[in-house]
Design a protein around this motif. Sequence first.
Motif, PDB file in Angstrom:
ATOM      1  N   PHE A 174      -2.215  21.332   5.036  1.00 59.59           N
ATOM      2  CA  PHE A 174      -1.738  22.623   4.534  1.00 59.59           C
ATOM      3  C   PHE A 174      -1.129  23.475   5.642  1.00 59.59           C
ATOM      4  O   PHE A 174      -0.163  24.193   5.408  1.00 59.59           O
ATOM      5  N   ARG A 175      -1.660  23.401   6.848  1.00 61.70           N
ATOM      6  CA  ARG A 175      -1.059  24.154   7.961  1.00 61.70           C
ATOM      7  C   ARG A 175       0.345  23.640   8.263  1.00 61.70           C
ATOM      8  O   ARG A 175       1.260  24.434   8.498  1.00 61.70           O
ATOM      9  N   ASN A 176       0.516  22.320   8.270  1.00 59.93           N
ATOM     10  CA  ASN A 176       1.845  21.745   8.518  1.00 59.93           C
ATOM     11  C   ASN A 176       2.819  22.138   7.409  1.00 59.93           C
ATOM     12  O   ASN A 176       3.967  22.505   7.674  1.00 59.93           O
ATOM     13  N   GLN A 177       2.370  22.036   6.169  1.00 59.00           N
ATOM     14  CA  GLN A 177       3.212  22.417   5.034  1.00 59.00           C
ATOM     15  C   GLN A 177       3.595  23.890   5.119  1.00 59.00           C
ATOM     16  O   GLN A 177       4.740  24.263   4.895  1.00 59.00           O
ATOM     17  N   ILE A 186       7.715  13.989  -9.041  1.00 63.83           N
ATOM     18  CA  ILE A 186       8.680  13.261  -8.209  1.00 63.83           C
ATOM     19  C   ILE A 186       9.103  14.120  -7.022  1.00 63.83           C
ATOM     20  O   ILE A 186       9.164  13.636  -5.891  1.00 63.83           O
ATOM     21  N   ARG A 187       9.360  15.411  -7.252  1.00 63.75           N
ATOM     22  CA  ARG A 187       9.736  16.313  -6.148  1.00 63.75           C
ATOM     23  C   ARG A 187       8.623  16.390  -5.106  1.00 63.75           C
ATOM     24  O   ARG A 187       8.871  16.354  -3.908  1.00 63.75           O
ATOM     25  N   GLU A 188       7.386  16.505  -5.568  1.00 63.45           N
ATOM     26  CA  GLU A 188       6.251  16.578  -4.640  1.00 63.45           C
ATOM     27  C   GLU A 188       6.128  15.302  -3.819  1.00 63.45           C
ATOM     28  O   GLU A 188       5.928  15.356  -2.598  1.00 63.45           O
ATOM     29  N   GLU A 189       6.262  14.168  -4.471  1.00 62.47           N
ATOM     30  CA  GLU A 189       6.144  12.897  -3.758  1.00 62.47           C
ATOM     31  C   GLU A 189       7.291  12.711  -2.764  1.00 62.47           C
ATOM     32  O   GLU A 189       7.090  12.232  -1.656  1.00 62.47           O
ATOM     33  N   LEU A 190       8.503  13.097  -3.151  1.00 62.28           N
ATOM     34  CA  LEU A 190       9.639  12.972  -2.240  1.00 62.28           C
ATOM     35  C   LEU A 190       9.481  13.884  -1.032  1.00 62.28           C
ATOM     36  O   LEU A 190       9.838  13.496   0.084  1.00 62.28           O
ATOM     37  N   SER A 191       8.931  15.074  -1.242  1.00 61.89           N
ATOM     38  CA  SER A 191       8.725  15.971  -0.105  1.00 61.89           C
ATOM     39  C   SER A 191       7.678  15.404   0.845  1.00 61.89           C
ATOM     40  O   SER A 191       7.796  15.534   2.053  1.00 61.89           O
TER      41      SER A 191
END
Length: 95
Positions: free
Chosen positions: A36-39, A78-83
């Motif tokens: 979460f810190r990296n995100q 799909i967007r979450e997995e691609l990110s």
Amino acid sequence: MRKEYDFSKGKRGAVIASPGKTRITIMLDDDVIEYFRNQAETQGTGYQTMINTALRAAINTPTDRNKPITAASLRKVIREELSLLDIDSQKKTAP
């Protein structure tokens, strides 16, 4: 600056209370916090806000797993997995 200040009417604690929020202590795995810190750093937001958003999404997720998947929810996954794939590839190419 004054030589002395009067703190007799002062109160301890946060200067401005956050309405609708409660401060707690919670133990999370190091890798979860790191994620979460990296995100948060990548997106320019606070990691605690992101954890709150993830917990809220978990609360609002339907419990009936037999419901059909909508196109909107499929796009979101799909967007979450691609990110996540993009973040992993950036880590591997970083010096």
